[in-house]
Write a protein that holds these residues in place. Structure first.
Motif, short mmCIF file in Angstrom:
data_model
loop_
_atom_site.label_atom_id
_atom_site.label_comp_id
_atom_site.label_asym_id
_atom_site.label_seq_id
_atom_site.Cartn_x
_atom_site.Cartn_y
_atom_site.Cartn_z
N UNK A 93 0.83 -1.21 0.00
CA UNK A 93 0.00 0.00 0.00
C UNK A 93 0.86 1.26 0.00
N UNK A 94 0.33 2.30 -0.61
CA UNK A 94 1.10 3.54 -0.73
C UNK A 94 1.56 4.07 0.62
N UNK A 95 0.70 3.95 1.67
CA UNK A 95 1.07 4.52 2.97
C UNK A 95 2.18 3.73 3.66
N UNK A 96 2.52 2.48 3.16
CA UNK A 96 3.63 1.71 3.71
C UNK A 96 4.92 1.88 2.92
N UNK A 97 4.82 2.43 1.73
CA UNK A 97 5.99 2.42 0.85
C UNK A 97 7.15 3.25 1.41
N UNK A 98 6.88 4.43 1.96
CA UNK A 98 7.97 5.24 2.53
C UNK A 98 8.63 4.52 3.69
N UNK A 99 7.82 3.83 4.51
CA UNK A 99 8.38 3.07 5.64
C UNK A 99 9.30 1.96 5.14
N UNK A 100 8.87 1.24 4.07
CA UNK A 100 9.70 0.17 3.52
C UNK A 100 11.00 0.74 2.98
N UNK A 101 10.93 1.90 2.30
CA UNK A 101 12.15 2.48 1.73
C UNK A 101 13.13 2.91 2.81
N UNK A 102 12.61 3.28 3.99
CA UNK A 102 13.51 3.66 5.09
C UNK A 102 14.14 2.42 5.73
N UNK A 103 13.32 1.36 5.94
CA UNK A 103 13.80 0.20 6.71
C UNK A 103 14.37 -0.92 5.85
N UNK A 104 13.83 -1.10 4.64
CA UNK A 104 14.28 -2.16 3.75
C UNK A 104 14.44 -1.61 2.33
N UNK A 105 15.38 -0.70 2.13
CA UNK A 105 15.49 -0.03 0.82
C UNK A 105 15.78 -1.00 -0.32
N UNK A 106 16.33 -2.19 -0.02
CA UNK A 106 16.63 -3.14 -1.09
C UNK A 106 15.38 -3.74 -1.72
N UNK A 107 14.22 -3.52 -1.11
CA UNK A 107 12.99 -4.07 -1.66
C UNK A 107 12.43 -3.22 -2.79
N UNK A 108 12.85 -1.97 -2.93
CA UNK A 108 12.35 -1.09 -3.99
C UNK A 108 13.43 -0.97 -5.07
N UNK A 109 13.09 -1.40 -6.28
CA UNK A 109 14.07 -1.38 -7.39
C UNK A 109 13.47 -0.67 -8.60
N UNK A 110 14.30 0.09 -9.28
CA UNK A 110 13.89 0.73 -10.53
C UNK A 110 14.13 -0.26 -11.68
N UNK A 111 13.09 -0.47 -12.51
CA UNK A 111 13.25 -1.29 -13.71
C UNK A 111 12.97 -0.44 -14.93
N UNK A 112 13.77 -0.68 -15.98
CA UNK A 112 13.67 0.11 -17.21
C UNK A 112 13.37 -0.84 -18.36
N UNK A 113 12.42 -0.45 -19.19
CA UNK A 113 12.04 -1.27 -20.34
C UNK A 113 13.06 -1.15 -21.46
N UNK A 114 13.14 -2.19 -22.27
CA UNK A 114 13.97 -2.12 -23.47
C UNK A 114 13.38 -1.07 -24.40
N UNK A 115 14.20 -0.15 -24.94
CA UNK A 115 13.66 0.95 -25.75
C UNK A 115 13.29 0.51 -27.16
#
Length: 745
Positions: A93-115
């Protein structure tokens, strides 16, 4: 998004929905990872205008935030505890995402599509529907592909399947042709096709894949030690980089698809789309199963041309997009332990998809799944003697799960060389020569079965039951069991056949196998004399035959060669081909030309001068191994029962299959009690049914006149002679191995 990158302009489509995700993407861009000329949402109404204004060389790519489950026990998988907490770890949920990024930043990853360039995207579009919607859909698919590098390929899932198929110009053209032929409006035909596609498409999700695996793992994880052909998997992984794979496994247990799914997941293969009859659409598992790749297909759809088109198009879509597929060609679990005759329906739809260009090709992967022991064999054996099959349901599933909680042996998973479908199809495809098309499908299916048999290992259980069933109801000492086993093991070694080696090298190993069979009440042990003796438990011959039959195809050519040697020299080639035809509803043989070479090699092994040897019996008396009676007796006994009942029936009386099979069972039991049949393993409904197919193939069912009665009597007489030769081979074997068997001939 698939395509070349180029040009100075870069349009970035952002798939991030929440404020936290947008902040992550903004920070990532600020760090200089990309320098887009425009950033738009995937759902932005400005996308169409931007694409219209873009030069062909403009590059389009996409970015989003992927969320990984927390690492637990070395794995990142969703668990039922996550579901019960009503939180999706892959989409927090959106309201948990900032908390996850503070405590478990490795769980949020940027993915980029093939152009891809705008020009390349327009080339792939095809002109149907909105170009902006097409680009948005392609961007989401490309992001999914990129995300799989984080999740693993086992989470490869299809998206927007129905829409993609419906937007295909060839599909729309076929629907239009069908509408005209069926007298429907094009809109009505498309509505029905879309509904059928929706009913077929498995909307897989990584969460469902994890949850279904965790839910069903107890059905097999405790029961067997799994031995996997890793070299075969390595070959398939290389193929899977460029091609979809169609897995076609043998089918002996309800656990087969669960085991195969775990094996493939552990080696990071994408999840298979498993095609299943809708009779297994059990609540509450079915909704989860469908989201984990189970494709429920109507058991019968007759002349529903629209459903057939939807099914063929769906299979073609999966193969074209390199999604792996799996089904069981036998149509059900083997009741005898050996492969059942294949069914061609699904293979025909895949072949049509290839022939019509919906898929480039299909790489068919024969898979052998072989068990030391199976608890469900007893129930299947009971069905062969007339017991009703217990219907699948939640109660059945719970009982099955309880029975699987203790280990009962090893299961072997082996992968044969693939069969490429396109090169096997005749010119003209399904619209050309119908007979050539049918024969091509039959040849492909038989080749798959032959390759499954080639890699099926001979288990220690199979060899021991082959030894014990061959002596009727006599009991053998441990030394006598080993005396029977050693020549068979030597044969398998000489021929390079796969079999369980180490466990049968010692007395202790053979005792372990006999003890395991005794624990399952397949073997009885009498220990009240000088030393223990072992025999098949009364009433368990069909169970023992199930294990034996998983391996007897490795001895089939030798068994036929032994029978051939007991015919006159001038008739031996004809006799070999006759036996091939007589057994073709039980076993898989190569074509006649190839089989001549196989049979010649086996006969040469017995005696290089076999073609001119006047005394075939003398050749057999010199042989170190005789197997014909052990391998073929139950099948020829069943054929003899059917032949006798046909010969006793008035030729003008129709044969009703169900009633006739009941009659064969009853008379067969009488023949067994009279000592005319070798053992109870002949009294199998499936063996009688195969014998009846043989009789139908020989045009012996009628109704007819006196000529039919004469041909039926000739058929029965031929089988009397075959069985008599098997008895003679058994006598030669017993006489030559008195020390192993312990009796005088």
């Amino acid at each position: 998004m698939g395509g070349p990158a180029g040009g100075d302009a870069l349009v970035l489509l952002a798939g991030s929905a929440s404020a936290a995700e947008r902040a992550l993407v903004t920070r990532w861009l600020r760090d200089g990872h990309l320098r887009p000329s425009a950033v738009l949402s995937l759902e932005s109404p400005d996308l169409a205008r931007s694409l219209d204004l873009a030069v062909p060389e403009t590059v389009v790519t996409a970015v989003r935030v992927a969320w990984l489950p927390p690492e637990r026990g070395g794995a990142r998988q969703v668990r039922w505890s996550d579901v019960l907490s009503q939180v999706n770890p892959r989409r927090p949920p959106a309201f948990w995402q900032n908390r996850i990024m503070r405590r478990q930043p490795d769980r949020a990853r940027i993915v980029v599509a093939e152009p891809a360039t705008v020009a390349a995207l327009r080339d792939r579009w095809g002109g149907a529907g909105s170009f902006a919607e097409f680009v948005s859909r392609q961007a989401r698919l490309a992001l999914d592909r990129s995300e799989r590098t984080l999740l693993g390929y086992r989470y490869k899932v299809p998206k927007e399947v129905t829409e993609a198929i419906e937007d295909s110009p060839p599909f729309r053209a076929e629907v239009a042709r069908l509408a005209a032929r069926l007298g429907l409006t094009e809109q009505e035909a498309m509505r029905r096709a879309g509904a059928d596609l929706d009913g077929l498409a498995a909307s897989m999700s990584p969460i469902a894949v994890d949850l279904l695996s965790n839910t069903l793992r107890p059905l097999h994880a405790y029961a067997w030690d799994v031995q996997v052909d890793t070299a075969g998997l390595d070959r398939l992984r290389a193929l899977n980089r460029e091609h979809a794979l169609v897995f076609l496994p043998s089918h002996r247990s309800y656990a087969d698809p669960l085991l195969l799914a775990d094996v493939l997941a552990e080696h990071d293969f994408p999840r298979n789309h498993v095609l299943s009859g809708d009779n297994l659409r059990l609540w509450p598992i079915a909704p989860l199963a469908r989201r984990a790749g189970i494709v429920f297909i109507r058991r019968s759809f007759g002349d529903d041309e629209i459903y057939k088109l939807a099914l063929r198009s769906y299979l073609g879509f999966l193969l074209a997009k390199r999604f792996n597929v799996e089904w069981y060609m036998e149509g059900g679990r083997s009741r005898t332990g050996k492969l059942r005759p294949p069914r061609y329906g699904l293979l025909a739809y895949v072949a049509e998809a290839v022939a019509r260009g919906q898929a480039e090709d299909a790489c068919l992967v024969p898979v052998a799944i072989t068990y030391d022991q199976l608890r469900e064999v007893s129930a299947m054996a009971a069905e062969q003697t007339g017991a009703a099959k217990r219907p699948e349901g939640l109660g059945w599933l719970a009982a099955y799960a309880r029975g699987q909680l203790a280990r009962i042996g090893t299961v072997y998973v082996r992968f044969a060389e693939p069969v490429w479908l396109r090169e096997a199809l005749p010119p003209g495809g399904p619209d050309g020569d119908k007979d050539a098309w049918r024969k091509a499908l039959q040849k492909v299916a038989f080749e798959v079965a032959v390759r499954i048999n080639q890699v099926t290992p001979v288990t220690a259980t199979a060899l021991v039951t082959l030894a014990l069933l061959g002596v009727r109801d006599r009991a053998l000492t441990l030394g006598q069991v080993r005396g029977v086993l050693e020549p068979m093991r030597g044969y398998l070694t000489e021929r390079g056949r796969p079999y369980s080696r180490g466990i049968l090298d010692s007395d202790a190993g053979v005792q372990r196998v006999l003890g395991a069979l005794a624990q399952q009440r397949v073997v009885t042990i009498y220990a009240g004399g000088e030393e223990p003796v072992y025999a098949i438990e009364r009433g368990q011959h069909l169970v023992a035959a199930f294990y034996r039959n998983s391996a007897i195809h490795h001895f089939l050519d030798r068994a036929v060669a032994e029978l051939v040697l007991l015919s006159p020299p001038a008739d031996r080639w004809d006799e070999g081909m006759r036996l091939r035809d007589q057994l073709k509803f039980e076993f898989f043989f190569p074509d006649k030309t190839a089989y001549r070479a196989v049979l010649k090699a086996e006969l040469d092994w017995l005696d290089p001068a076999w073609e001119t040897a006047a005394d075939g019996r003398a050749v057999l008396e010199r042989a170190d191994l005789l197997v014909a009676n052990r391998v073929l007796r139950s099948f020829l006994d069943a054929q003899l029962v059917v032949a006798e009942r046909l010969a006793a029936r008035p030729p003008d009386q129709p044969v009703a299959d169900k009633e006739f099979l009941v009659e064969c069972r009853g008379v067969g039991q009488q023949m067994l009690l009279q000592g005319r049949l070798h053992g109870p393993e002949s009294l199998s409904r499936e063996l009688f049914a195969s014998a009846l197919k043989l009789a139908a193939n020989l045009d012996l069912l009628g109704p007819g006149d006196e000529d039919l009665a004469r041909r039926r009597r000739a058929f029965a007489a031929r089988l009397y002679e075959d069985v008599a030769r098997l008895i003679l081979i058994d006598e030669i074997d017993a006489a030559g191995r008195r020390e192993a068997i312990g009796v005088e001939p």
